[in-house]
Scaffold this active site. Structure first.
Site, PDB file in Angstrom:
ATOM      1  N   TRP A 146      -0.525   9.600   6.471  1.00  0.00           N
ATOM      2  CA  TRP A 146      -1.574   8.776   7.103  1.00  0.00           C
ATOM      3  C   TRP A 146      -1.512   8.814   8.623  1.00  0.00           C
ATOM      4  O   TRP A 146      -2.518   8.600   9.284  1.00  0.00           O
ATOM      5  CB  TRP A 146      -1.461   7.315   6.636  1.00  0.00           C
ATOM      6  CG  TRP A 146      -1.487   7.243   5.161  1.00  0.00           C
ATOM      7  CD1 TRP A 146      -2.597   7.263   4.367  1.00  0.00           C
ATOM      8  CD2 TRP A 146      -0.357   7.220   4.288  1.00  0.00           C
ATOM      9  NE1 TRP A 146      -2.215   7.257   3.053  1.00  0.00           N
ATOM     10  CE2 TRP A 146      -0.858   7.227   2.965  1.00  0.00           C
ATOM     11  CE3 TRP A 146       1.025   7.208   4.485  1.00  0.00           C
ATOM     12  CZ2 TRP A 146      -0.021   7.206   1.846  1.00  0.00           C
ATOM     13  CZ3 TRP A 146       1.856   7.180   3.379  1.00  0.00           C
ATOM     14  CH2 TRP A 146       1.331   7.176   2.077  1.00  0.00           C
ATOM     15  N   THR A 171       0.824  -1.213   0.000  1.00  0.00           N
ATOM     16  CA  THR A 171       0.000   0.000   0.000  1.00  0.00           C
ATOM     17  C   THR A 171       0.854   1.257   0.000  1.00  0.00           C
ATOM     18  O   THR A 171       1.739   1.405   0.848  1.00  0.00           O
ATOM     19  CB  THR A 171      -0.871   0.018   1.277  1.00  0.00           C
ATOM     20  OG1 THR A 171      -1.553  -1.217   1.375  1.00  0.00           O
ATOM     21  CG2 THR A 171      -1.867   1.165   1.239  1.00  0.00           C
ATOM     22  N   GLU A 172       0.597   2.149  -0.941  1.00  0.00           N
ATOM     23  CA  GLU A 172       1.302   3.424  -1.036  1.00  0.00           C
ATOM     24  C   GLU A 172       2.816   3.240  -1.053  1.00  0.00           C
ATOM     25  O   GLU A 172       3.568   4.101  -0.597  1.00  0.00           O
ATOM     26  CB  GLU A 172       0.907   4.362   0.124  1.00  0.00           C
ATOM     27  CG  GLU A 172      -0.588   4.638   0.221  1.00  0.00           C
ATOM     28  CD  GLU A 172      -1.110   5.542  -0.895  1.00  0.00           C
ATOM     29  OE1 GLU A 172      -0.309   6.028  -1.706  1.00  0.00           O
ATOM     30  OE2 GLU A 172      -2.339   5.737  -0.946  1.00  0.00           O
ATOM     31  N   ALA A 173       3.256   2.062  -1.563  1.00  0.00           N
ATOM     32  CA  ALA A 173       4.686   1.741  -1.635  1.00  0.00           C
ATOM     33  C   ALA A 173       5.377   1.783  -0.268  1.00  0.00           C
ATOM     34  O   ALA A 173       6.568   2.093  -0.177  1.00  0.00           O
ATOM     35  CB  ALA A 173       5.403   2.649  -2.633  1.00  0.00           C
ATOM     36  N   TRP A 185       5.531   6.418  -1.076  1.00  0.00           N
ATOM     37  CA  TRP A 185       5.686   7.256  -2.269  1.00  0.00           C
ATOM     38  C   TRP A 185       4.863   8.538  -2.157  1.00  0.00           C
ATOM     39  O   TRP A 185       4.673   9.233  -3.149  1.00  0.00           O
ATOM     40  CB  TRP A 185       5.374   6.475  -3.551  1.00  0.00           C
ATOM     41  CG  TRP A 185       3.933   6.147  -3.857  1.00  0.00           C
ATOM     42  CD1 TRP A 185       2.831   6.479  -3.131  1.00  0.00           C
ATOM     43  CD2 TRP A 185       3.455   5.478  -5.032  1.00  0.00           C
ATOM     44  NE1 TRP A 185       1.695   6.022  -3.761  1.00  0.00           N
ATOM     45  CE2 TRP A 185       2.050   5.399  -4.938  1.00  0.00           C
ATOM     46  CE3 TRP A 185       4.070   4.910  -6.163  1.00  0.00           C
ATOM     47  CZ2 TRP A 185       1.239   4.792  -5.908  1.00  0.00           C
ATOM     48  CZ3 TRP A 185       3.266   4.312  -7.116  1.00  0.00           C
ATOM     49  CH2 TRP A 185       1.877   4.243  -6.990  1.00  0.00           C
TER      50      TRP A 185
END
Lengths: 392, 419
Positions: free
Chosen positions: A306, A145-147, A296
């Site tokens: 987040w 997820t999201e690198a 990323w």
């Protein structure tokens, strides 16, 4: 002679319903998530992005034999199945060309890798199950997820049998080195593919920025930049929604994409490879050490999008704390709801950094403010906790 | 650059938006090298603002009313405020005694007096005549008037001297009455002042739009300059307390929407099983008796407190004690109290129909009539420390950006346009 690895992340969060302190859910799956709204958004993005982009890329594969790599979140596929099954068929068509590789990720597009190896593995297992069911495909490479990436995550992913993992080509781990090579983590042998964020963001973010000195970006100019690169591979990783959603059709993004393969074909030193072909073709040249998680996202390339403020950490902690109650309940439906609530976008909407300054995060946020987003999310978590306790 | 400024209120006696604005504006104009002569309706004004010449106008010698000779005819520092005009507040002499009063933010209110000889309309006329008479002896380049009450004098001065006129609108008659029975004679004064002005300064886009729509103002001559705050005046060290508190502060008039605050309080108290929270209504105004009655009917006895008038120092304490500040205004041209609460590190919930909502982000914005949503946000702030912490941290920084020095500089730009 770098090859080009184009990777697209395909994801649509399942957005929440308006939920106040006065609301009570009868059925969490229906009452927490706004299915009408989700259908509306999903249909819009199918028309703007998925349908035209898939069609264009199918014809480009046909004409230029380009290679592409995708990963699709489970929550995206779940909505496709519900609202627009033809989108899945269109992706199946892409996969059947043999030129498209699929990667695994967490089904729920969650931050599970940050708090529970067990939970993380289960969500990845759900995703690979879906890949098998829908595409008859077994991914070899993983994109978190999201690198999100760290030495520990790389090790866990390697132990799960994956041969490669995608990460951000951040200076923090590269120092003076180029992202255009394969690397390994210090603690394992998995191949790390690093995003060339400059060239990726030229398309994903700057493409329509009028103040950018390279605007307008044309396919021939971009191909010449690619050709000027040294190294093994130029990794262009971006959201699939770049095409038609983040960059609207009127910006010329589809024209750009349409002409890119023919412009690239003019350079003998350039070719397309999937992620697997890339790791099979080259040897790693060094070690990247990432003791702390990278992502990323934005310029910070860390977790702060987040988990950067008190509200985000509060909600994240509450989600984590529910794990025990969810397991105790043992209900499949409630487990699914709990995991849907883990989708990182719910936390992202609470992000306050730069928010007051306006754009930076060119990202669709359904709430008036991060504070409104928090209240809604927190109210749902409170209701869900009550529900879980009441069920015991 | 010499400015003739016509005002109505000035701290410490009074300080609604207009009074505070005039005080800070003149002070900061002076600091920026502008010479200001400030007129206000007070005999022998003894307020000192460095670099500002303050002229307290006594209308005594020039009255024309029947009771012109009455000893008590002295507008003085308190008696009349352009903001307190309920339909029955100046309809004639009453038996109430005249005393200085103020709302929560220290603003003086009109209270009629036993001996009060003139009706309000006449009082305004007399004030304006006196201002014209005394101002003609002054040297100035620009005339700058604040709100309707000084507009007749300002217009006359413009006509007699040919100097350019600027009018700042802090609120319109439609705002002050919440669109319920606006006084036509006041509206017509406002309309004329805005029409004659060479530039109009509005305290928000909302006010600007209203001037264009309801007053037919030429939008090309309107400039929006937002109000500001001196943050350090509102900060106190955090204190321990047993009970949570939700605060309203403002005039108790329809414009400020105090009744919506009470309704939200009721929703909160009904929802929370063990509500450890009090609701404080701070300020004075003609709705007070009605609101007290309403609170009793709603069963809020013991949970809602009406403070009446309190001095500014106490208001600062209340801002700091409060866990939530609510501005439920029906129509709020700006809303300086919001910046004050933010400076005091208190989370704010504000009406969408407020000028301040155009320029701040770290807050909740709700429709003033949506008391359930208001309650949803109040409960959430009371419950989640993370929300409170996050919002106040950002809001405190945000409030810092509203600097009176910038207000003065922006106002100077408007002066320059005319010179």
């Amino acid at each position: 002679m770098p090859s080009i690895c184009m990777y697209f992340e395909v994801h649509q969060p399942i957005r929440l319903r308006k939920f106040t302190v006065f609301s009570k859910a009868e059925n969490p799956y229906y009452d927490y998530f706004d299915w009408d709204k989700n259908k509306k958004y999903f249909s819009r993005i199918v028309a703007k992005c998925y349908a035209p982009t898939n069609n264009l890329l199918l014809s480009l594969i046909d004409e230029y034999n380009i290679k592409l790599t995708y990963s699709m979140s489970g929550v995206f596929l779940e909505q496709s199945q519900k609202f627009h099954p033809e989108v899945i068929e269109s992706f199946q068509q892409l996969v059947s060309t043999g030129n498209v590789e699929l990667l695994d990720e967490t089904y729920y597009h969650s931050l599970a890798s940050l708090y529970s190896e067990n939970e993380f593995k289960e969500q990845v297992k759900s995703h690979s199950g879906l890949m098998k069911d829908l595409f008859g495909y077994k991914p070899r490479i993983f994109r978190n997820t999201e690198a999100l990436y760290s030495n520990d995550i790389a090790k866990t992913v390697e132990n799960m049998g994956y041969k490669g993992i995608l990460a951000e080509g951040a200076e923090k781990i590269l120092g003076w080195r180029s992202p255009n090579y394969l690397y390994t983590p210090p603690n394992s042998n998995i191949r790390v593919l690093l995003r060339n964020y400059k060239l990726s963001d030229d398309i994903a973010f700057r493409f329509s920025t009028h103040s950018w000195k390279e605007h307008p970006l044309t396919a021939d100019k971009y191909a010449s930049w690619l050709s000027a690169n040294e190294g093994q591979t130029v990794n262009l990783f971006m959201d699939y929604e770049t095409f038609g959603e983040h960059q609207w059709e009127s910006t010329g993004i589809f024209e750009f994409l349409k002409h890119l393969p023919s412009e690239i074909a003019k350079y003998d030193n350039l070719s397309f490879k999937t992620a697997s072909e890339t790791i099979d073709s080259y040897e790693p040249v060094g070690v990247v050490d990432s003791p702390y998680p990278l992502s990323w996202a934005d310029v910070d390339r860390d977790l702060s999008a987040w988990l950067g403020n008190d509200m985000q950490r509060d909600c994240f902690d509450r989600i984590k704390r529910l794990e025990g109650l969810v397991k105790e309940n043992g209900s499949k439906d409630l487990t699914h709801v709990w995991r849907l609530l883990q989708t990182s976008d719910h936390l992202y909407y609470l992000c306050t950094k730069w928010w007051a300054d306006g754009d930076v995060h060119k990202y669709f946020n359904p709430y008036d403010s991060p504070y409104d987003a928090f209240v809604n999310y927190a109210n749902i978590l409170t209701d869900f906790e009550t529900k879980l306790k009441g069920n015991l | 650059m010499r400015i003739l400024m016509l005002g109505w209120e000035f701290p410490p006696y009074v300080s609604g938006g207009l009074g505070r604005h005039c005080y800070e504006l003149t002070r900061n104009l002076a600091a920026n090298g502008v010479k200001v002569t400030f007129f206000m309706p007070k005999k022998g004004a003894h307020i000192h603002v460095p670099g500002v010449e303050i002229v307290g106008v006594s209308p005594k010698h020039h009255t024309t009313g029947r009771h012109a000779s009455s000893k008590s005819w002295d507008i003085g520092p308190y008696p009349i405020s352009p903001y307190a005009l309920g339909p029955y507040m100046y309809s004639g002499p009453t038996t109430e005694t005249h005393k200085p009063v103020s709302n929560g933010s220290g603003e003086a209110l009109l209270e009629t007096t036993e001996n009060y000889p003139l009706n309000f309309f006449e009082a305004v006329q007399v004030y304006n005549k006196s201002v014209v008479r005394e101002a003609l002896g002054k040297k100035f380049d620009v005339i700058h008037a604040h709100d309707w009450i000084t507009m007749p004098a300002a217009v006359e001065l413009k006509e007699r001297t040919g100097k350019p006129l600027i009018v700042t609108v802090h609120s319109t008659e439609y705002d002050r009455t919440a669109n319920i029975y606006p006084m036509e004679w006041i509206v017509s004064i406002e309309r004329k002042g805005i029409e004659k002005a060479d530039r109009v300064i509005a305290v928000s886009k909302m006010t600007k739009d209203e001037l264009v729509k309801k007053y037919g103002a030429d939008d090309k001559k309107i400039r929006v300059i937002y109000n500001a705050v001196n943050p350090y005046e509102y900060k106190q060290p955090p204190q321990k307390k047993k009970e949570k508190m939700v605060l309203f502060a403002g005039r108790l008039t329809n414009q400020k929407g105090p009744v919506f605050f009470l309704r939200a309080a009721k929703e909160v108290l009904e929802h929370e099983k063990d509500p450890n929270v009090k609701f404080v209504v701070c300020g004075k105004g003609d709705l007070l008796p009605q609101l007290i009655e309403e609170a009793i009917h709603m069963g809020l006895t013991g949970k809602v407190m009406f403070t009446g008038y309190i001095p500014d120092d106490d208001l600062v304490r209340l801002y700091n004690m409060a866990d939530v500040y609510v501005l439920p205004s029906v129509s709020e041209p700006f809303g300086i109290t919001v910046l004050e609460a933010m400076a005091a590190r208190t989370p704010v919930i504000i009406s969408k129909t407020s000028g301040v909502s155009e320029v701040i982000k770290h807050c909740f914005k709700v429709d003033f009539w949506d008391t359930q949503e208001m309650a949803n946000k109040i409960i959430s702030i009371l419950k989640h420390n993370s929300l409170k912490k996050c919002m106040t941290k950002n809001a405190e920084k945000e409030a810092d950006r509203f600097d009176w020095d910038n207000v003065a500089k922006d106002t100077i730009k408007v002066y320059r346009e005319l010179m």
